[in-house]
Design a protein around this motif. Structure first.
Motif, mmCIF file in Angstrom:
data_model
loop_
_atom_site.group_PDB
_atom_site.id
_atom_site.type_symbol
_atom_site.label_atom_id
_atom_site.label_comp_id
_atom_site.label_asym_id
_atom_site.label_seq_id
_atom_site.Cartn_x
_atom_site.Cartn_y
_atom_site.Cartn_z
ATOM 1 N N TYR A 1 0.807 -1.213 0.000
ATOM 2 C CA TYR A 1 0.000 0.000 0.000
ATOM 3 C C TYR A 1 0.851 1.278 0.000
ATOM 4 C CZ TYR A 1 -2.758 3.774 1.867
ATOM 5 O OH TYR A 1 -3.316 4.994 2.065
ATOM 6 N N ASP A 2 1.797 1.382 0.927
ATOM 7 C CA ASP A 2 2.601 2.611 1.004
ATOM 8 C C ASP A 2 3.423 2.805 -0.274
ATOM 9 O OD1 ASP A 2 2.019 3.654 3.697
ATOM 10 O OD2 ASP A 2 2.877 1.767 4.365
ATOM 11 N N GLU A 3 3.908 1.694 -0.787
ATOM 12 C CA GLU A 3 4.665 1.740 -2.035
ATOM 13 C C GLU A 3 3.790 2.282 -3.167
ATOM 14 O OE1 GLU A 3 5.960 -2.188 -3.105
ATOM 15 O OE2 GLU A 3 6.787 -1.544 -5.030
ATOM 16 N N ALA A 4 2.549 1.842 -3.212
ATOM 17 C CA ALA A 4 1.639 2.295 -4.269
ATOM 18 C C ALA A 4 1.368 3.792 -4.151
ATOM 19 C CB ALA A 4 0.331 1.506 -4.219
ATOM 20 N N VAL A 5 1.174 4.261 -2.928
ATOM 21 C CA VAL A 5 0.936 5.691 -2.719
ATOM 22 C C VAL A 5 2.105 6.503 -3.270
ATOM 23 C CG1 VAL A 5 0.829 7.480 -0.928
ATOM 24 C CG2 VAL A 5 -0.628 5.449 -0.755
ATOM 25 N N LEU A 6 3.308 6.113 -2.911
ATOM 26 C CA LEU A 6 4.487 6.860 -3.378
ATOM 27 C C LEU A 6 4.650 6.742 -4.889
ATOM 28 C CD1 LEU A 6 7.036 8.506 -2.765
ATOM 29 C CD2 LEU A 6 8.236 6.347 -2.396
ATOM 30 N N PHE A 7 4.341 5.577 -5.434
ATOM 31 C CA PHE A 7 4.450 5.379 -6.878
ATOM 32 C C PHE A 7 3.579 6.393 -7.620
ATOM 33 C CE2 PHE A 7 2.587 3.646 -10.738
ATOM 34 C CZ PHE A 7 3.713 3.317 -11.483
ATOM 35 N N TYR A 8 2.302 6.477 -7.243
ATOM 36 C CA TYR A 8 1.396 7.380 -7.967
ATOM 37 C C TYR A 8 1.704 8.845 -7.661
ATOM 38 C CZ TYR A 8 -1.332 3.367 -9.510
ATOM 39 O OH TYR A 8 -1.717 2.201 -10.111
ATOM 40 N N GLU A 9 2.159 9.102 -6.463
ATOM 41 C CA GLU A 9 2.511 10.464 -6.083
ATOM 42 C C GLU A 9 3.726 10.951 -6.879
ATOM 43 O OE1 GLU A 9 3.536 10.676 -1.942
ATOM 44 O OE2 GLU A 9 2.991 12.797 -1.840
ATOM 45 N N SER A 10 4.736 10.086 -6.984
ATOM 46 C CA SER A 10 5.981 10.535 -7.608
ATOM 47 C C SER A 10 5.927 10.475 -9.130
ATOM 48 C CB SER A 10 7.162 9.714 -7.080
ATOM 49 O OG SER A 10 6.996 8.347 -7.396
ATOM 50 N N THR A 11 5.310 9.423 -9.677
ATOM 51 C CA THR A 11 5.345 9.293 -11.135
ATOM 52 C C THR A 11 4.235 10.089 -11.808
ATOM 53 O OG1 THR A 11 3.986 7.306 -11.110
ATOM 54 C CG2 THR A 11 6.371 6.985 -11.054
ATOM 55 N N LEU A 12 3.084 10.255 -11.151
ATOM 56 C CA LEU A 12 1.935 10.898 -11.796
ATOM 57 C C LEU A 12 1.440 12.132 -11.050
ATOM 58 C CD1 LEU A 12 -0.036 7.723 -12.891
ATOM 59 C CD2 LEU A 12 0.895 9.461 -14.432
ATOM 60 N N SER A 13 2.182 12.549 -10.026
ATOM 61 C CA SER A 13 1.837 13.762 -9.270
ATOM 62 C C SER A 13 0.428 13.718 -8.679
ATOM 63 C CB SER A 13 1.952 15.011 -10.144
ATOM 64 O OG SER A 13 3.230 15.087 -10.694
ATOM 65 N N LEU A 14 -0.061 12.511 -8.353
ATOM 66 C CA LEU A 14 -1.359 12.448 -7.697
ATOM 67 C C LEU A 14 -1.174 12.771 -6.218
ATOM 68 C CD1 LEU A 14 -2.990 9.265 -9.290
ATOM 69 C CD2 LEU A 14 -2.800 11.598 -10.182
ATOM 70 N N ALA A 15 -2.074 13.591 -5.684
ATOM 71 C CA ALA A 15 -1.946 14.013 -4.287
ATOM 72 C C ALA A 15 -2.896 13.212 -3.412
ATOM 73 C CB ALA A 15 -2.239 15.501 -4.161
ATOM 74 N N ARG A 16 -2.395 12.748 -2.272
ATOM 75 C CA ARG A 16 -3.203 11.995 -1.321
ATOM 76 C C ARG A 16 -4.258 12.879 -0.672
ATOM 77 N NH1 ARG A 16 -0.033 10.496 3.210
ATOM 78 N NH2 ARG A 16 1.541 11.834 2.279
ATOM 79 N N GLN A 17 -5.479 12.384 -0.589
ATOM 80 C CA GLN A 17 -6.528 13.042 0.181
ATOM 81 C C GLN A 17 -6.621 12.326 1.537
ATOM 82 O OE1 GLN A 17 -7.782 15.758 -1.457
ATOM 83 N NE2 GLN A 17 -6.129 15.060 -2.780
ATOM 84 N N PRO A 18 -7.352 12.889 2.499
ATOM 85 C CA PRO A 18 -7.470 12.166 3.781
ATOM 86 C C PRO A 18 -8.035 10.764 3.555
ATOM 87 C CG PRO A 18 -8.344 14.395 3.973
ATOM 88 C CD PRO A 18 -8.061 14.173 2.510
ATOM 89 N N SER A 19 -7.485 9.779 4.218
ATOM 90 C CA SER A 19 -7.952 8.413 3.980
ATOM 91 C C SER A 19 -9.129 8.095 4.902
ATOM 92 C CB SER A 19 -6.823 7.403 4.161
ATOM 93 O OG SER A 19 -6.568 7.197 5.521
ATOM 94 N N THR A 20 -9.937 7.127 4.497
ATOM 95 C CA THR A 20 -11.107 6.751 5.289
ATOM 96 C C THR A 20 -11.112 5.243 5.512
ATOM 97 O OG1 THR A 20 -12.420 6.497 3.277
ATOM 98 C CG2 THR A 20 -12.538 8.616 4.380
ATOM 99 N N GLU A 21 -11.934 4.818 6.451
ATOM 100 C CA GLU A 21 -12.104 3.386 6.699
ATOM 101 C C GLU A 21 -13.574 3.033 6.558
ATOM 102 O OE1 GLU A 21 -10.293 3.231 10.469
ATOM 103 O OE2 GLU A 21 -8.500 2.253 9.717
ATOM 104 N N VAL A 22 -13.851 2.036 5.783
ATOM 105 C CA VAL A 22 -15.233 1.698 5.475
ATOM 106 C C VAL A 22 -15.529 0.296 5.995
ATOM 107 C CG1 VAL A 22 -16.938 1.495 3.640
ATOM 108 C CG2 VAL A 22 -14.972 3.019 3.353
#
Lengths: 624, 624
Positions: free
Chosen positions: B453-474
């Motif tokens: 999971y953390d790896e995926a967040v950094l992957f999309y953040e660094s390669t595609l400049s996607l910004a994390r929004q607050p996370s939720t639990e469902v």
């Protein structure tokens, strides 16, 4: 005691949850609104199902954030509340839970809150609904139960009372004795949760880490004592938000939950006997369990395997003697001092050597087994011949068989007479009875699946009176291992439960967390010398470890040399010294031998990472 | 920037860790003492291995709790330290980390601490060892970096300086600008860690929840800015205690770690350009990455399957038109508005329908792909004919293929010309181009394995400049689902990463967390009406949900009836309304159609438990 449980504790659909609660023996349930909203079954169908299964529907929890708000918000809240009261009439639920406002309250005024709650109570009365008002630990203006009760008192309506939740009271360290000042008829409901003491924000703690009574650190028998003294006689309901329970088999979780209440009921009874004396009378009926003393020692440990040669060889090398085969079963017995290892080949096809059973010395096996079964432990079916000892056994959460055996004063075990040494002695049968350096089992160390860890803790606590010690985390090459020692007060039984990391991607993961039996001895170096002479494959200890040992303890060179020669590990604290070594792993089991010097009471925890790394190195090498 | 990493970040043996660090491209490593102590390899062998692999050994961390102690304890500490300095000489490591005393200090006196540290420094000098003194956030008397530096200044020895760790500074909210006041030559070492903001005790937070830069909430580019301005030019080393990294494949984790430093290096460069202007010069060399703009939209989504009929039918029912087969590959294209779905039958034997690839519109695909590859993304090998579009693709951590596609002003895609509608149209090929109610992809929702999971967040953040929004639990019937939306600032890309609970014991677990594509439309009710007419199997929504919707929102009866008739879900906030529905699941994928009214910016989060429960109900029924 009337037992109840909130559906949010369990996984599955609402229907599955209800079935699981009924099977586990609860008297009633609380419906968590979310569970109903996502269910395709109508309120009437749910009511009928509960009815068929003999479960009462005790509580509904449809909304929060009611009071302390502006008039237009209040009006919307009343609109919503009325819809929910109608729904409760369909469900046949008479009590609604209302938590103190955490989000929308903007007016910090008890009089105003009470006036708004009066309007809600009057509306509820039209639908014959009672309101149980509960202080959340993180309520915006109202976060302690005495404050909530003062407001309920101001509301002054017969259908408005309070709900007490042990988590919200004990997490904030509010003094629970204040419960006794609340009139019994105004305590409409009680929710119970335990939790490990953690220093984190109370909301996250509450939402993720609650556990069933007996699995955490709260003094719940004392808490219950206050309720009983207050004269409460309503349902005692579990409301446990726990990430693991939410994702594990709901039937198991419901049994675990029921066990926690049965155990707590007994603990409450004992606590009240202690504090009030036997003559004290109160409305709540508290059932008790057969009383048993602490187990005094390990009677035997059983290793099961298709191929038993490697285990036999290890035992021989450790100095065990072959005591023979069972008269009727494919089972061998090896003994040294009071340490007995049964090797079982029964129904063991394709089974690598594994610990299958533990025998515990108890005063009265039949009573102890009856207690365990009343605590919802599953009896293990056993066949025995007319002239054989009848052994009592139940199944632990990880399927290890727990035998309750009669302790004898001289440390012998009657069932060993059923073993005859004559018939077919294996290769290494020649024990060394003149040098029984090993005296008994010091401790047993079992790997637990992470999803059954809390259940296992409560199982051993309630059925065998083992007390939890502070838990530790040990680094291994595959992640942190959580280790929980449980023991009797006199240390006759020491049992370590380990939760291994998942390490899904490591091919060696499965075999890296074997269980083990640690034998106590009087002279570890002599045991090691004999074992080396008999060709024991010691778990190797790296030279770097000994260099560090020297830097930490300034051991004399001769001792250090001896330790290193035999791959012995060493620890020391204020109370004494600890020497120990490990054998190679065979299948899913290995052995340890320990020598405690002085009052050393630990398990050589600083050395555990060395052991785990050495086992990992080996499993990698065997794989290559 | 010189990159380094502590061996404690990774799983495995010391040897495995060192190999992984070298392969990932680090300049050096820190040896965590525990890793050496449990290793069967000698210090000399470790030194040689690092040397062969071109890794410098930057730091050793052999002991804590040195200063502020009584004289006899100091003497024992010096004894131990000398043994460790000798060991460091064998390893060839010149810098030792010393953390401020957390356990054994009894004297709160900076002068005394400095005098004791002087004795350590003088001893270290005999072994040419430098001491980097670091304030731990929970140090007994010294817990902030400025205090530690004042003591280091008092020690006043050339081989005594300080180590700065971002976690210990930012977790306590110390002002990092004080770093600039420390002389550059006295900053001996820098350790970097990110962490999610959590309110728990700082020790547990530090020991379990650190993550690599970019995966948490700390402002690390700003932190690095202070170091660069201070004139620091030494190693920047990752010291991440993380329960998950400890148990996952060390090679992957090392690549994830390296990606975080490459990304942070660029972010630091950009931050300094912003604050200091382009002319600013400093000793530390900061490499940059090819600059790319944010992706502007989804170019296509690709579903892979052996049997494609069910997916085709769903698309037809949603109003998609069949745009043909690829000229040379077993691939179909379905379109509606700017939503394009590729159905791929290539190498899909035994594959249930699954999302295999996502295409992103970018300004310059070659530059974007080059950036991704510099960020250690794995390129996806592609074969294309001479006259075909050359598509750039890299592999995301969950193996989804990420295509970087040329955006065109009119929203078309050049590669679609390679599809010819004439050849073999499937049964439901007749689209409805006159009513393209669906306009584009609103968002894509991918299930992520928890360990990546953390790896995926950094992957999309660094390669595609996607910004994390607050996370939720469902909540779902199988446990809590963690959901993390990542998006571009203009919402052109919205991507939700979900971590599902493990639910190992539930037989339906594997199929209960399918991925999905949500299409945006202009008129949801019209889309639903058309879909119903074409026989779409809507995910059923329980009646209880609509009763609650009415209680919450007081919807008018006609809208409520319409919602219920078509199994539509509804949400509302201050900014607008959200209507949506889900299709049945086919293999591991389903579709959603959404209509955003007004400024509604969410995803109907309150409805997600309804969806998860309905999917669970279905999978249980199919199983029975």
């Amino acid at each position: 005691m009337r037992t109840s449980i909130a559906t949010v504790c369990l996984s599955g659909t609402l229907e599955e949850k209800i079935h699981a609660c009924a099977e586990a023996g609860f008297d009633g349930i609380e419906i968590f609104e979310q569970d109903l909203l996502v269910s395709p079954r109508s309120p009437e169908q749910i009511r009928m199902l509960a009815d068929e299964l003999g479960l009462s529907l005790d509580l509904y929890q449809p909304f929060r954030d009611f009071e302390g708000v502006t008039e237009d918000l209040l009006e919307a809240n009343l609109y919503r509340a009325e819809a929910k009261f109608k729904l409760m009439n369909l469900l046949g639920i008479g009590t609604v839970l209302l938590c103190t406002n955490v989000a929308t309250a903007t007016i910090d005024d008890d009089e105003l809150a009470a006036a708004q709650l009066q309007r809600l109570a009057d509306l509820a009365a039209r639908y014959s609904v009672r309101i149980a008002y509960e202080a959340l630990a993180w309520g915006k203006y109202v976060n302690d139960f005495e404050h909530a009760w003062r407001i309920a008192d101001l509301v002054d309506r017969p259908n408005f009372g309070t709900c007490l939740d042990s988590f919200h009271i004990l997490s904030r360290n509010w003094d629970p004795s204040g419960i006794e000042k609340i009139p019994a008829e105004k305590i409409f409901f009680v929710q119970l949760a335990d939790a490990p003491r953690m220093s984190m924000d109370v909301l996250s703690w509450s939402r993720h880490h609650r556990v069933f009574p007996g699995e955490g650190d709260f003094a719940l028998a004392q808490f219950m004592g206050h309720l009983v003294r207050a004269g409460y006689n309503g349902p005692v309901s579990l409301e446990i938000f726990n990430d693991i329970f939410r994702q594990t088999d709901e039937k198991r979780t419901a049994v675990d939950a029921m066990r926690s209440l049965i155990w707590l009921e007994e603990q409450t009874h004992l606590h009240l006997q202690d504090t009030e004396g036997p003559g004290f009378s109160y409305p709540m009926e508290l059932a008790t369990l057969p009383k048993v003393d602490d187990p005094t020692g390990f009677n035997f440990t059983e290793v099961k395997a298709e191929h038993t040669g490697a285990v036999q060889e290890l035992l021989y090398q450790l100095g065990f003697g072959y005591a023979g085969r069972h008269r009727t079963k494919p089972v061998q017995l090896w003994t040294q001092g009071q340490a007995r290892v049964v090797i079982n080949e029964q129904q063991a096809r394709n089974l690598e050597p594994s610990i299958a059973a533990l025998g515990f010395d108890v005063e009265n096996p039949v009573v102890a087994a009856s207690r365990a079964v009343q605590l919802k432990a599953q009896p293990v079916p056993r066949q025995s011949q007319a002239d054989e000892e009848v052994l009592q056994a139940v199944s632990a959460p990880d399927s290890t068989e727990v035998f309750l055996c009669e302790a004898s004063a001289d440390g012998t075990a009657a069932w060993t007479r059923e073993f005859t040494p004559e018939s077919g002695a294996p290769e290494h049968a020649a024990g060394d009875p003149t040098a029984e350096l090993i005296t008994r089992v010091d401790h047993v160390n079992l790997s637990q699946p992470w999803q059954h860890y809390d259940e296992a803790v409560l199982f051993y606590e309630s059925t065998l009176s083992l007390a939890r010690q502070p838990s530790t985390e040990v680094p291994s090459p595959l992640g942190l291992v959580r280790s929980q020692v449980m023991r009797t007060e006199d240390r006759g039984i020491r049992l370590a439960l380990n939760v291994a990391p998942m390490a899904l991607e490591h091919p060696t993961a499965a075999s890296s967390y074997p269980a083990h039996v640690a034998f106590a001895c009087t002279d570890l170096i002599a045991v090691a010398r004999r074992a080396l002479a008999r060709g024991l494959d010691f778990l190797p200890v790296p030279a770097n470890y000994y260099a560090d040992l020297q830097a930490r303890f300034r051991l004399d060179e001769q001792l250090l040399d001896t330790l290193q020669r035999y791959n012995l590990l060493y620890d020391r604290d204020e109370d004494g010294e600890f020497l120990h070594f490990y054998t190679a792993t065979v299948g899913n089991v290995f052995f340890e031998v320990v020598e405690r010097r002085g009052g050393y009471d630990g398990y050589g925890a600083p050395n555990t990472p060395v052991r785990l790394a050495a086992q990992y190195e080996r499993s990698r090498r065997e794989q290559d």
